[in-house]
Design a protein around this motif. Structure first.
Motif, mmCIF file in Angstrom:
data_model
loop_
_atom_site.group_PDB
_atom_site.id
_atom_site.type_symbol
_atom_site.label_atom_id
_atom_site.label_comp_id
_atom_site.label_asym_id
_atom_site.label_seq_id
_atom_site.Cartn_x
_atom_site.Cartn_y
_atom_site.Cartn_z
ATOM 1 N N GLU A 80 25.987 84.010 -27.569
ATOM 2 C CA GLU A 80 26.093 83.078 -28.583
ATOM 3 C C GLU A 80 26.523 82.300 -28.624
ATOM 4 O O GLU A 80 27.813 82.014 -28.721
ATOM 5 N N GLY A 81 26.543 80.983 -28.341
ATOM 6 C CA GLY A 81 27.329 79.630 -28.478
ATOM 7 C C GLY A 81 28.127 79.850 -30.371
ATOM 8 O O GLY A 81 27.265 80.642 -30.915
ATOM 9 N N PRO A 82 29.512 79.216 -30.015
ATOM 10 C CA PRO A 82 30.344 79.420 -31.567
ATOM 11 C C PRO A 82 29.218 78.493 -32.901
ATOM 12 O O PRO A 82 28.744 77.565 -32.099
ATOM 13 N N THR A 83 29.327 78.911 -34.174
ATOM 14 C CA THR A 83 28.702 77.123 -34.928
ATOM 15 C C THR A 83 29.236 75.905 -35.043
ATOM 16 O O THR A 83 30.300 76.216 -34.203
ATOM 17 N N GLY A 109 24.114 75.851 -26.179
ATOM 18 C CA GLY A 109 24.592 75.907 -27.813
ATOM 19 C C GLY A 109 25.976 74.292 -27.685
ATOM 20 O O GLY A 109 26.231 74.498 -28.670
ATOM 21 N N GLU A 110 26.801 75.597 -26.928
ATOM 22 C CA GLU A 110 28.351 74.956 -26.627
ATOM 23 C C GLU A 110 28.336 73.169 -26.556
ATOM 24 O O GLU A 110 28.902 72.718 -27.544
#
Lengths: 333, 200
Positions: A80-83, A109-110
């Motif tokens: 899962e991409g970082p926040t 997400g990234e």
């Protein structure tokens, strides 16, 4: 699947904590301790290189934080991409007067988070460039290559960009060499057994005994075919043949190779693949240089391997040979 | 629709999370990582801590957006955050949403998600579900039955997209497989709405 963990919710942070204890040259910081940076920070006037991505692929992404490679890295949950907050913190830590290169895999997400970071920083007058890793040839057709995912070949872009930044290159120089490394690097993987996200009830994918999937992605994305397991030589031959079909038209006769375990596949089997892969490359008139064999980009306990070929010229060769020091990749001076 | 309505709906979703999380993980495992349920559970848990002293929907939506943003960096989480930020801007100063205001905010949320993610309508994503709900709310005349309209629109969107492939993101690579299964984001909208609006 058996996992050596304390609790699923602690999987990422505790693995990062161990990584930073084992390699004191890197430091955990940022929101939730999900940013990895070089101890001592970025030298004044050096272009900063920031990356980021989901956990579950160690040593990618944050294992390449270090001298001559990337400067900071935001880490997300497993696959899962970082926040956004972590991406922003990582980018700010990478900036020290010469601008920032965002060097990330081509994942939704990234892309979204680093685009938002770029917009904010550019509003503040900070120069930002972005390069996406797109080396996975099984993830889209050559005509659609900008939709391809970034997998193991991303580390060649880290190396080239990191070396160029270390020698004092401008942001444009660093971006251009990263673009060149991405364009000249192609990867394909295969899997023989899936992995399971901590806390999940089911493995990411299931293969029958003695089956394999050619072209599988590092999150278990489906590949090109699924069939009976082949011999190591047959697998290596198909992978290299597919990669050679994507050889850039302006490529010379030198090729850097990475034979990478997706997690569970041991070094012995990687070297068996390497042995035949290099034979085929030499038969095609290529000189194999700077071989890398081992665990460079994984999917936790997934069984299988990937082969990356970087069709290099003298410029990239010199940058790949430049000194570097990180948990995952060290090149002695 | 007021702050208390949304907060109450969110609480019902949170109460139902263990079952919802499992079902969504199973659905996602067919064309994704199998973690959509877990990711959304973290988002909902973060959102649960968001409160409003004055009932202003603008600041409430914006704070929900921040809660989603800090819970995950996933594509779906990003889209949820973008949608709520757009809703927050439009709802600034409002304590209640009438039907047409809700329809407009849903349309703005849809457009924000399209911009953020680069998808198009018809790609079989969560945005298609939001689009269907926005349209249904705009077209419907009876405010009293609005919850039913919204739930039915989300369910209809799921059905309409069965047999069609996902055209963006990781699931696009599952080509034919993705025809057979619901998009986990669209499914989550339908499941969460049903629970939030308390229709069994």
């Amino acid at each position: 699947m058996t996992k050596i963990i304390n609790a699923p919710k602690d999987y990422v942070n505790q693995s990062l904590e161990g990584l930073s204890l084992a390699y004191p040259d890197i430091v955990l910081t940022g929101p939730g301790d999900r940013v990895v940076r070089r101890r001592g920070g970025v030298a004044s006037g050096k272009v900063g290189i920031v990356s980021g991505g989901g956990a579950g692929h160690l040593p990618l992404f944050c294992g390449y934080v270090g001298k001559g490679l990337i400067d900071t890295c935001a880490v997300g949950n497993v696959f899962e991409g970082p926040t956004l907050d972590a991406c922003m913190a990582a980018a700010r830590l990478a900036e020290n007067g010469a601008g920032i290169l965002q060097l990330i895999g081509n994942y939704g997400g990234e892309r979204m988070n680093f685009a938002a970071v770029r917009e904010t920083l550019e509003d503040e007058g900070i120069k930002v460039e972005t390069v996406l890793g797109t080396d996975d040839i099984a993830s889209a057709s050559p005509e659609d290559s900008d939709r391809r995912r970034g997998v193991a070949g991303l580390i060649f872009a880290y190396k080239a960009a990191g070396a160029r930044a270390a020698e004092g290159g401008s942001l444009e120089d660093v971006k251009n060499i990263a673009v060149k490394a991405v364009a000249r690097t192609k990867t394909i993987g295969f899997g023989t057994a899936g992995c399971q996200i901590p806390g999940s009830d089911t493995p990411r994918f299931v293969l029958e005994k003695h089956q394999m999937e050619m072209g599988i992605g590092i999150h278990g994305e489906p590949g090109i075919w699924r069939d009976q397991l082949r011999s190591a030589d047959a697998i290596a031959e198909e992978m290299v043949t597919r990669l050679l079909a994507e050889r850039p038209l302006d490529a010379g006769d030198k090729v850097a190779i990475l034979v990478n375990s997706l997690g569970a596949t041991p070094l012995e089997e990687l070297f068996i693949l390497y042995r035949h892969a290099t034979t085929i490359l030499e038969k095609n008139g290529l000189r194999v240089v700077r071989p890398l064999v081992g665990h460079f980009v994984t999917s936790m306990e997934m069984a299988g391997a990937s082969i990356s070929l970087s069709f290099i010229d003298d410029e990239l060769d010199a940058l790949y040979a430049a000194p570097a020091r990180s948990p995952a990749w060290t090149v002695a001076p | 629709m007021m702050y208390e309505t949304i907060k109450g709906g969110l609480a019902r979703v949170a109460d139902a999370l263990p079952a919802l999380e499992k079902d969504l993980n199973l659905a996602d495992a067919k064309i994704g990582d199998g973690d959509t349920g877990g990711m959304l559970a973290r988002v909902v848990e973060n959102m649960q801590s968001v409160t409003s002293d004055d009932g202003d929907l603008g600041s409430y939506f914006l704070n929900l957006s921040f809660a989603a943003q800090s819970a995950t960096g996933s594509s779906l989480g990003n889209l949820i955050s973008a949608a709520l930020a757009a809703a927050g801007k439009k709802a600034n100063g409002l304590r209640q949403l009438e039907r047409l205001q809700l329809a407009e905010i849903l349309s703005l949320a849809r457009d924000a998600m399209l911009r953020r993610g680069g998808a198009s309508l018809g790609d079989k994503t969560v945005i298609d579900a939001v689009h269907a709900i926005a349209k249904a709310v705009a077209d419907f005349k009876d405010q009293a039955d609005l919850p039913t309209v919204m739930i039915d629109a989300a369910d209809a969107a799921l059905i309409n997209f069965r047999g069609r492939p996902v055209r963006i993101g990781r699931a696009r690579m599952f080509a034919d497989t993705s025809r057979e299964f619901d998009d986990p984001g669209m499914l989550a909208v339908a499941m969460f709405l049903r629970v939030a609006l308390a229709r069994q």
